[in-house]
Design a protein around this motif. Structure first.
Motif, PDB file in Angstrom:
ATOM      1  N   GLY A   1       3.646  -2.341  15.523  1.00 41.21           N
ATOM      2  CA  GLY A   1       3.421  -3.311  14.446  1.00 41.21           C
ATOM      3  C   GLY A   1       4.078  -2.859  13.158  1.00 41.21           C
ATOM      4  N   CYS A   2       3.299  -2.892  12.074  1.00 42.77           N
ATOM      5  CA  CYS A   2       3.804  -2.410  10.801  1.00 42.77           C
ATOM      6  C   CYS A   2       4.038  -0.908  10.903  1.00 42.77           C
ATOM      7  CB  CYS A   2       2.786  -2.706   9.694  1.00 42.77           C
ATOM      8  SG  CYS A   2       3.197  -1.919   8.123  1.00 42.77           S
ATOM      9  N   ARG A   3       5.158  -0.457  10.370  1.00 41.76           N
ATOM     10  CA  ARG A   3       5.485   0.963  10.558  1.00 41.76           C
ATOM     11  C   ARG A   3       4.611   1.888   9.720  1.00 41.76           C
ATOM     12  NH1 ARG A   3      11.938   0.554  11.685  1.00 41.76           N
ATOM     13  NH2 ARG A   3      11.589  -0.724  13.518  1.00 41.76           N
ATOM     14  N   PHE A   4       3.977   1.311   8.728  1.00 41.10           N
ATOM     15  CA  PHE A   4       3.149   2.139   7.874  1.00 41.10           C
ATOM     16  C   PHE A   4       1.691   2.130   8.337  1.00 41.10           C
ATOM     17  CE2 PHE A   4       0.984   2.864   3.657  1.00 41.10           C
ATOM     18  CZ  PHE A   4       1.342   4.204   3.582  1.00 41.10           C
TER      19      PHE A   4
ATOM     20  N   PRO B   1       0.817  -1.219   0.000  1.00 35.16           N
ATOM     21  CA  PRO B   1       0.000   0.000   0.000  1.00 35.16           C
ATOM     22  C   PRO B   1       0.854   1.273   0.000  1.00 35.16           C
ATOM     23  CG  PRO B   1      -0.789  -1.550   1.662  1.00 35.16           C
ATOM     24  CD  PRO B   1       0.458  -2.139   1.099  1.00 35.16           C
ATOM     25  N   TYR B   2       2.073   1.200   0.605  1.00 34.67           N
ATOM     26  CA  TYR B   2       2.919   2.397   0.633  1.00 34.67           C
ATOM     27  C   TYR B   2       3.417   2.735  -0.765  1.00 34.67           C
ATOM     28  CZ  TYR B   2       6.806   5.520   1.596  1.00 34.67           C
ATOM     29  OH  TYR B   2       7.656   6.580   1.586  1.00 34.67           O
ATOM     30  N   THR B   3       3.911   1.717  -1.481  1.00 36.53           N
ATOM     31  CA  THR B   3       4.365   1.948  -2.845  1.00 36.53           C
ATOM     32  C   THR B   3       3.224   2.492  -3.687  1.00 36.53           C
ATOM     33  OG1 THR B   3       5.572  -0.105  -2.497  1.00 36.53           O
ATOM     34  CG2 THR B   3       5.746   0.901  -4.658  1.00 36.53           C
ATOM     35  N   ASP B   4       2.071   1.902  -3.477  1.00 29.26           N
ATOM     36  CA  ASP B   4       0.894   2.340  -4.211  1.00 29.26           C
ATOM     37  C   ASP B   4       0.605   3.813  -3.930  1.00 29.26           C
ATOM     38  OD1 ASP B   4      -1.427   1.835  -5.838  1.00 29.26           O
ATOM     39  OD2 ASP B   4      -2.585   2.086  -3.978  1.00 29.26           O
ATOM     40  N   GLY B   5       0.673   4.177  -2.654  1.00 25.83           N
ATOM     41  CA  GLY B   5       0.428   5.572  -2.281  1.00 25.83           C
ATOM     42  C   GLY B   5       1.437   6.505  -2.922  1.00 25.83           C
TER      43      GLY B   5
ATOM     44  N   PRO C   1      -0.219   3.361  10.766  1.00 26.33           N
ATOM     45  CA  PRO C   1      -1.040   4.540  11.067  1.00 26.33           C
ATOM     46  C   PRO C   1      -1.504   5.292   9.823  1.00 26.33           C
ATOM     47  CG  PRO C   1       0.947   4.498  12.406  1.00 26.33           C
ATOM     48  CD  PRO C   1       1.093   3.421  11.388  1.00 26.33           C
ATOM     49  N   ARG C   2      -0.813   5.118   8.705  1.00 21.28           N
ATOM     50  CA  ARG C   2      -1.167   5.881   7.512  1.00 21.28           C
ATOM     51  C   ARG C   2      -1.774   5.003   6.425  1.00 21.28           C
ATOM     52  NH1 ARG C   2       4.191   8.941   5.868  1.00 21.28           N
ATOM     53  NH2 ARG C   2       2.748  10.304   4.765  1.00 21.28           N
ATOM     54  N   CYS C   3      -1.878   3.714   6.717  1.00 20.25           N
ATOM     55  CA  CYS C   3      -2.241   2.772   5.662  1.00 20.25           C
ATOM     56  C   CYS C   3      -3.759   2.711   5.481  1.00 20.25           C
ATOM     57  CB  CYS C   3      -1.704   1.392   6.018  1.00 20.25           C
ATOM     58  SG  CYS C   3      -2.007   0.163   4.750  1.00 20.25           S
ATOM     59  N   PRO C   4      -4.230   2.854   4.243  1.00 17.02           N
ATOM     60  CA  PRO C   4      -5.681   2.777   4.006  1.00 17.02           C
ATOM     61  C   PRO C   4      -6.230   1.364   4.195  1.00 17.02           C
ATOM     62  CG  PRO C   4      -4.487   2.984   1.930  1.00 17.02           C
ATOM     63  CD  PRO C   4      -3.480   3.130   3.019  1.00 17.02           C
TER      64      PRO C   4
ATOM     65  N   LEU D   1      -3.821  16.756  -5.953  1.00 16.99           N
ATOM     66  CA  LEU D   1      -2.894  15.637  -5.954  1.00 16.99           C
ATOM     67  C   LEU D   1      -3.177  14.719  -4.776  1.00 16.99           C
ATOM     68  CD1 LEU D   1      -0.637  15.110  -7.905  1.00 16.99           C
ATOM     69  CD2 LEU D   1       0.932  16.239  -6.343  1.00 16.99           C
ATOM     70  N   TYR D   2      -3.071  13.389  -5.019  1.00  9.98           N
ATOM     71  CA  TYR D   2      -3.263  12.448  -3.932  1.00  9.98           C
ATOM     72  C   TYR D   2      -2.131  12.603  -2.927  1.00  9.98           C
ATOM     73  CZ  TYR D   2      -3.532   8.080  -1.361  1.00  9.98           C
ATOM     74  OH  TYR D   2      -3.615   7.155  -0.370  1.00  9.98           O
ATOM     75  N   GLN D   3      -2.442  12.499  -1.649  1.00 12.59           N
ATOM     76  CA  GLN D   3      -1.353  12.465  -0.686  1.00 12.59           C
ATOM     77  C   GLN D   3      -1.597  11.368   0.329  1.00 12.59           C
ATOM     78  OE1 GLN D   3      -1.558  16.475   0.889  1.00 12.59           O
ATOM     79  NE2 GLN D   3      -2.446  15.663   2.762  1.00 12.59           N
ATOM     80  N   ILE D   4      -0.493  10.796   0.804  1.00 14.69           N
ATOM     81  CA  ILE D   4      -0.635   9.771   1.832  1.00 14.69           C
ATOM     82  C   ILE D   4      -0.967  10.497   3.123  1.00 14.69           C
ATOM     83  CG2 ILE D   4       0.540   7.919   3.052  1.00 14.69           C
ATOM     84  CD1 ILE D   4       2.398   7.667   0.649  1.00 14.69           C
ATOM     85  N   PRO D   5      -2.058  10.144   3.786  1.00 11.35           N
ATOM     86  CA  PRO D   5      -2.433  10.889   4.996  1.00 11.35           C
ATOM     87  C   PRO D   5      -1.420  10.673   6.122  1.00 11.35           C
ATOM     88  CG  PRO D   5      -3.814   8.941   4.731  1.00 11.35           C
ATOM     89  CD  PRO D   5      -2.993   9.053   3.492  1.00 11.35           C
ATOM     90  N   GLY D   6      -1.374  11.601   7.049  1.00 10.19           N
ATOM     91  CA  GLY D   6      -0.513  11.446   8.220  1.00 10.19           C
ATOM     92  C   GLY D   6       0.924  11.829   7.944  1.00 10.19           C
TER      93      GLY D   6
END
Lengths: 290, 323
Positions: free
Chosen positions: B284-287, B249-253, B289-292, B268-273
């Motif tokens: 847990g996973c470091r991403f 999901p991070y790469t996708d973002g 808190p921001r992962c959709p 423009l799309y932005q990754i939240p947080g």
């Protein structure tokens, strides 16, 4: 060399009256110190050339003055002009050598402390802080009182006190240069620490040295004069300007002003010239002002 | 399968500071094949630079640990400083981001290239000179003979970066680590410098690690890519696969945050947080808190690295699947 004469620095220098005036004084003082002894009428410390019956003669423009002794004589019948020229040699010798020694020691310690960081840095800088928290005059007085007078001892003592200022300034410069990418690049290219320290860091931190160096010479000459005046500086057989002032000080209030005042004036003029040049250099080389 | 020229397994770099332990890099693995360009992508502070500095023992005040850290047959983690100095510049070289401050302002260009040649080769004066002129013409500096006598301030940013590339190539290193080599340059110059770099790599069978945050650069120049986030590798694989079918999901973002020509984008799309602070990382996973796509498990457990087909590796419980 041509590039230097066409530089902005040289242009500003020519335009600055005080800088040129200061360097003329310094230049003359150096010339007098170097060739003076071959020109002046007598060697005041050769007893065959002095005559006690000539004691305390006033300068030639006074009523009792004689053309033989243009600036008068002191209590031993020594020609004041010759005495001052000989004394200025001692003062300059001490001023310059102390500055060179403290500059070398201070720069090395400063660049080393800044580059190494960590405990080395803390140790060197705390020593510097401790030294700074005592008046340098007091430390010098203390050391000289223990070890006795002597030109070499004075040079060692004043250098021991004087390195701190250089070390602190250079350390600060080093800290900022150390984080430049070209220093990191030097690491990546496999250069050793010493090589980076001497070939890459050191040349980039030397600009403030020129300013410090100039001001320090004037400073040392004054400190030396004060110490000699207090009687813990140079030995009586090799009097500097400061000691001359002291010698004449005893008879100052009997109206024999020239014995003390003339060497004093010479010190003033010399330090004044050095400070004028130093101020110009400070304005010119300080990147914050440009 | 050929053996990679550089191999790193489970690399961790930590800094002990008064705010706590900072895990700048935690458990990153990657390898570099011969003749290949590997991209390492990530935001500022994702540990991409630190990971590479760790290889060269250039991390100041940090603790570097790794299961494997190998260059050819040399175990990098056991090298002494003296041996490392021989390796740096001669075998593995590095190019930095800012060409304006990467050259020593007090020495001529010639002096700076020659210094490295003097140290790492046995060439005599004449041979060194010939080599320097050869290098400068290779990086596209015209009139190299007279240019050797110039000082860095007489060069523009793009030319300086070429000089820096020339210095990095001087002793014929096998690997070049380029740390955002084009970030500080104008866009037009960027393209030139990248082209130059990739040509030099491919023509002379070297390998390169390209550290960048520009996915455009990655897709154009690299063969494989590692996507890093907060000190961990999120996804890695062949560049084409990763760019066209991001699974994490991070790469996708990241990919969705790139402005596009042909779509009418209002905003423009932005990754939240925000990127978590290095001394206060999620458990847990470091991403997470921001992962959709985050699920409860993401909060409590670190996702293991999963091996997929085609050398793809991904650290996510719920990878995006095609379709």
């Amino acid at each position: 060399m041509k590039r230097f004469f066409e530089s902005e620095f040289f242009y500003n220098y020519r335009k600055s009256f005080s800088a040129v005036f200061g360097s003329v004084i310094i230049f003359l003082a150096l010339v007098i110190g170097l060739i003076g002894p071959f020109v002046v009428p007598q060697n005041p410390y050769d007893q065959k050339q002095t005559d006690l019956s000539n004691a305390y003669l006033p300068p030639m423009w006074e009523e009792e003055g004689r053309a033989e002794f243009p600036l008068g004589t002191d209590g031993q019948g020594r020609d004041m002009l010759s005495v001052i020229v000989y004394g200025s040699r001692i003062s300059l010798l001490i001023g310059i050598s102390v500055t060179v020694i403290s500059c070398v020691i201070g720069t090395f310690l400063g660049v080393f402390a800044g580059y190494k960081g960590g405990k080395t840095d803390s140790f060197i800088m705390r020593v510097a802080d401790i030294q700074l928290s005592f008046p340098s005059m007091l430390i010098a007085l203390f050391i000289m009182a223990i070890f006795g007078s002597g030109i070499e001892k004075l040079i060692v003592t004043l250098s021991f006190v004087g390195w701190v200022m250089f070390a602190r300034t250079i350390r600060g410069e080093t800290l900022s240069v150390k984080n430049q990418e070209y220093i990191q690049a030097a690491h990546v290219l496999g250069y050793s620490d010493w090589r980076i320290l001497f070939r890459h860091v050191l040349p980039n931190v030397t600009t403030p040295l020129i300013v410090l160096f100039t001001n320090k010479i004037g400073n040392v000459i004054l400190t030396e004069a004060s110490l000699s005046f207090l009687g813990v500086g140079v030995p009586v057989t090799q009097p500097s300007l400061g000691l001359l002032v002291k010698n004449g000080f005893d008879v100052l209030f009997s109206g024999l002003w020239w014995v003390s005042l003339l060497p004093g004036l010479y010190i003033m003029l010399l330090v004044f010239g050095i400070n004028l040049l130093g101020d110009f250099l400070k304005d010119e080389l300080n990147p914050q002002l440009n | 399968m050929q053996r990679p020229i550089l191999e790193v397994k489970n690399l961790s770099t930590t800094f002990h500071t008064f705010r706590g332990v900072i895990h700048a890099v935690s458990g990153v693995s990657f390898h570099l094949n011969e003749g290949e360009i590997l991209g390492i992508v990530g935001e500022s502070g994702s540990g991409k630079t630190v990971a590479n500095l760790s290889l060269l023992h250039l991390v100041e005040g940090g603790v570097v640990q790794a299961d494997v850290m190998r260059y050819q047959d040399i175990d990098l983690s056991s090298l002494k400083e003296k041996e490392m100095e021989k390796l740096r510049g001669a075998e593995i070289s590095m190019i930095f981001q800012d060409p304006m401050s990467s050259l020593n302002p007090l020495y001529t260009i010639g002096h700076q290239i020659e210094e490295s040649l003097k140290l790492h080769t046995k060439l005599n004066r004449k041979e060194r000179r010939a080599r320097m002129i050869d290098l400068l013409s290779k990086v596209g500096i015209s009139d190299p003979e007279s240019r050797l006598k110039s000082y860095p301030f007489q060069y523009s940013g793009g030319m300086r970066q070429r000089i820096i590339i020339a210095i990095a190539l001087a002793v014929n290193p096998k690997i070049i680590i380029a740390d955002e080599p084009t970030t500080a340059l104008d866009v037009t110059v960027q393209a030139q410098v990248l082209r130059l770099l990739t040509d030099l790599i491919h023509n002379e069978s070297r390998s390169m690690i390209l550290i960048t945050h520009d996915l455009g650069v990655v897709s154009k120049t690299t063969d494989r890519v590692v996507v890093m986030y907060a000190g961990k590798a999120m996804e890695s694989g062949i560049t084409k696969d990763v760019i066209h079918e991001p699974m994490h999901p991070y790469t996708d973002g990241l990919l969705r945050s790139i402005p596009r020509f042909h779509e009418n984008q209002e905003r423009l799309y932005q990754i939240p947080g925000m990127v978590p602070r290095a001394y206060d990382l999620p458990k847990g996973c470091r991403f997470e808190p921001r992962c959709p796509k985050a699920q409860p498990i993401c909060k409590n457990e670190e996702p293991p690295v999963r091996k997929m087909s085609n050398g793809r590796e991904i650290a996510c419980f719920f990878p995006i699947s095609k379709g």
